[in-house]
Design a protein around this motif. Sequence first.
Motif, mmCIF file in Angstrom:
data_model
loop_
_atom_site.group_PDB
_atom_site.id
_atom_site.type_symbol
_atom_site.label_atom_id
_atom_site.label_comp_id
_atom_site.label_asym_id
_atom_site.label_seq_id
_atom_site.Cartn_x
_atom_site.Cartn_y
_atom_site.Cartn_z
ATOM 1 N N GLU A 4 57.452 27.394 23.423
ATOM 2 C CA GLU A 4 56.749 26.258 24.035
ATOM 3 C C GLU A 4 55.700 26.714 25.031
ATOM 4 O O GLU A 4 55.143 25.895 25.767
ATOM 5 C CB GLU A 4 57.752 25.326 24.731
ATOM 6 C CG GLU A 4 58.860 24.812 23.827
ATOM 7 C CD GLU A 4 58.303 24.139 22.579
ATOM 8 O OE1 GLU A 4 57.337 23.360 22.706
ATOM 9 O OE2 GLU A 4 58.826 24.403 21.473
ATOM 10 N N ILE A 5 55.413 28.012 25.077
ATOM 11 C CA ILE A 5 54.472 28.555 26.063
ATOM 12 C C ILE A 5 53.324 29.241 25.343
ATOM 13 O O ILE A 5 53.513 30.209 24.611
ATOM 14 C CB ILE A 5 55.166 29.572 26.998
ATOM 15 C CG1 ILE A 5 56.388 28.933 27.674
ATOM 16 C CG2 ILE A 5 54.181 30.080 28.042
ATOM 17 C CD1 ILE A 5 57.237 29.929 28.450
ATOM 18 N N ASP A 6 52.117 28.735 25.557
ATOM 19 C CA ASP A 6 50.903 29.387 25.060
ATOM 20 C C ASP A 6 50.349 30.228 26.206
ATOM 21 O O ASP A 6 50.125 29.704 27.301
ATOM 22 C CB ASP A 6 49.899 28.316 24.623
ATOM 23 C CG ASP A 6 48.693 28.907 23.918
ATOM 24 O OD1 ASP A 6 48.595 30.141 23.831
ATOM 25 O OD2 ASP A 6 47.841 28.123 23.460
ATOM 26 N N PHE A 7 50.132 31.519 25.983
ATOM 27 C CA PHE A 7 49.739 32.396 27.089
ATOM 28 C C PHE A 7 48.664 33.376 26.644
ATOM 29 O O PHE A 7 48.692 33.876 25.521
ATOM 30 C CB PHE A 7 50.948 33.170 27.625
ATOM 31 C CG PHE A 7 51.572 34.106 26.619
ATOM 32 C CD1 PHE A 7 51.324 35.467 26.665
ATOM 33 C CD2 PHE A 7 52.413 33.627 25.622
ATOM 34 C CE1 PHE A 7 51.891 36.327 25.744
ATOM 35 C CE2 PHE A 7 52.990 34.490 24.696
ATOM 36 C CZ PHE A 7 52.730 35.841 24.754
ATOM 37 N N THR A 8 47.704 33.639 27.546
ATOM 38 C CA THR A 8 46.632 34.584 27.261
ATOM 39 C C THR A 8 46.201 35.276 28.549
ATOM 40 O O THR A 8 45.909 34.606 29.547
ATOM 41 C CB THR A 8 45.399 33.878 26.655
ATOM 42 O OG1 THR A 8 45.782 33.099 25.528
ATOM 43 C CG2 THR A 8 44.357 34.910 26.228
ATOM 44 N N GLY A 9 46.164 36.603 28.509
ATOM 45 C CA GLY A 9 45.602 37.366 29.624
ATOM 46 C C GLY A 9 44.105 37.528 29.409
ATOM 47 O O GLY A 9 43.687 38.275 28.525
ATOM 48 N N TYR A 10 43.293 36.820 30.184
ATOM 49 C CA TYR A 10 41.837 36.867 30.009
ATOM 50 C C TYR A 10 41.218 38.150 30.545
ATOM 51 O O TYR A 10 40.202 38.616 30.036
ATOM 52 C CB TYR A 10 41.193 35.680 30.733
ATOM 53 C CG TYR A 10 41.287 34.356 30.029
ATOM 54 C CD1 TYR A 10 41.657 34.244 28.691
ATOM 55 C CD2 TYR A 10 40.981 33.188 30.720
ATOM 56 C CE1 TYR A 10 41.728 33.028 28.068
ATOM 57 C CE2 TYR A 10 41.045 31.951 30.094
ATOM 58 C CZ TYR A 10 41.422 31.875 28.776
ATOM 59 O OH TYR A 10 41.491 30.641 28.160
ATOM 60 N N TRP A 11 41.798 38.696 31.613
ATOM 61 C CA TRP A 11 41.218 39.888 32.217
ATOM 62 C C TRP A 11 42.321 40.701 32.869
ATOM 63 O O TRP A 11 43.445 40.219 33.034
ATOM 64 C CB TRP A 11 40.141 39.523 33.231
ATOM 65 C CG TRP A 11 40.607 38.690 34.404
ATOM 66 C CD1 TRP A 11 40.859 37.353 34.419
ATOM 67 C CD2 TRP A 11 40.881 39.154 35.734
ATOM 68 N NE1 TRP A 11 41.278 36.945 35.671
ATOM 69 C CE2 TRP A 11 41.291 38.025 36.491
ATOM 70 C CE3 TRP A 11 40.805 40.389 36.356
ATOM 71 C CZ2 TRP A 11 41.635 38.119 37.844
ATOM 72 C CZ3 TRP A 11 41.139 40.484 37.707
ATOM 73 C CH2 TRP A 11 41.542 39.352 38.432
ATOM 74 N N ARG A 12 41.996 41.968 33.196
ATOM 75 C CA ARG A 12 42.979 42.894 33.750
ATOM 76 C C ARG A 12 42.419 43.534 35.015
ATOM 77 O O ARG A 12 41.262 43.947 35.033
ATOM 78 C CB ARG A 12 43.321 43.975 32.719
ATOM 79 C CG ARG A 12 43.836 43.428 31.396
ATOM 80 C CD ARG A 12 43.930 44.523 30.331
ATOM 81 N NE ARG A 12 42.631 45.052 29.963
ATOM 82 C CZ ARG A 12 42.448 46.131 29.209
ATOM 83 N NH1 ARG A 12 43.486 46.801 28.771
ATOM 84 N NH2 ARG A 12 41.233 46.546 28.903
ATOM 85 N N LYS A 13 43.212 43.627 36.032
ATOM 86 C CA LYS A 13 42.766 44.248 37.276
ATOM 87 C C LYS A 13 42.374 45.698 37.022
ATOM 88 O O LYS A 13 43.106 46.446 36.374
ATOM 89 C CB LYS A 13 43.879 44.186 38.330
ATOM 90 C CG LYS A 13 44.114 42.785 38.893
ATOM 91 C CD LYS A 13 45.189 42.790 39.955
ATOM 92 C CE LYS A 13 45.389 41.390 40.536
ATOM 93 N NZ LYS A 13 46.468 41.360 41.545
ATOM 94 N N LYS A 14 41.206 46.080 37.535
ATOM 95 C CA LYS A 14 40.662 47.442 37.459
ATOM 96 C C LYS A 14 40.309 47.867 36.044
ATOM 97 O O LYS A 14 39.994 49.034 35.816
ATOM 98 C CB LYS A 14 41.642 48.450 38.084
ATOM 99 C CG LYS A 14 41.949 48.185 39.555
ATOM 100 C CD LYS A 14 42.894 49.228 40.118
ATOM 101 C CE LYS A 14 43.202 48.948 41.585
ATOM 102 N NZ LYS A 14 44.137 49.947 42.161
#
Length: 272
Positions: A236-246
């Motif tokens: 039930e969770i749609d998830f996306t990492g758009y960017w990453r630190k460093k």
Amino acid sequence: MDPVGELTVTRVRPLTPRMSRVSFTAPAGLVHWPDQQLKLMFPRDGTLPLPPSDGDDMRWYQAYLAIPEKSRPWLRSFTVRRHDPSRGEIDVDFVLHGAAGPAVRWARAAAPGQVVGRSGPAEIYRKPLRAGDWYLFAGDETALPAIGSLLESLAPSARALVFVEVAAAGEEQPLSTPDGAEVRWLHRAAGESVVGAVRAASFPAGTVSAWLAGEAGAVRTLRRHLVDERGIDRREIDFTGYWRKKLTQDDAPTEEDMAEAMERLELAEETG
């Protein structure tokens, strides 16, 4: 619609001190949907060589990588914030953050008549919201264009909790929401965070359809919280990492990135 082509800037206007909206000529045959993703290609050396697509949504990327690196356009992912068929335009919002990468440098100098390349939007990446008794949207300013378009797609009677982390109060934006939606703005300048706010929140009763996006580490933390501490089904969770630190999109994926990508594929297979 051809999977690869050019977009011409028609208008540029500031939304907040750290966000700018750029309008482009809409691709011919565009069909718009909420949370619509496309990739933009920015000139590296003043030229804009585009990969041939042969009408194939997937083959273009191999052709893109075959372009010599010194002239290969920078490639970045964005959300179509709005499509205006009457003007023949699409809007793309750019976060003008401190790390001046190629997309930020381009956006700060953007003017009508300038041209960028594009790949997409592709129907294969269309992901309708899962049904639920209520909706949870959480992310940082990079997720605002998608959150705005998703909120506008909800029924007037829909219930939603929305958490948006921005730099400061001046970065808040008007959002069109259903009557049953509550938007909570979190200000990093005041020590607030989307992770802390979601953890501390009281959730409504009923099944939730959750959507998370933004910095990859924060997204992973939020997702673990929802699954492990709130007992929400991971499907039930749609998830996306758009960017990453460093790190940028040009850097190689980390082990966590690869694990996340594999899990997204597994979930897609499970849910059909």
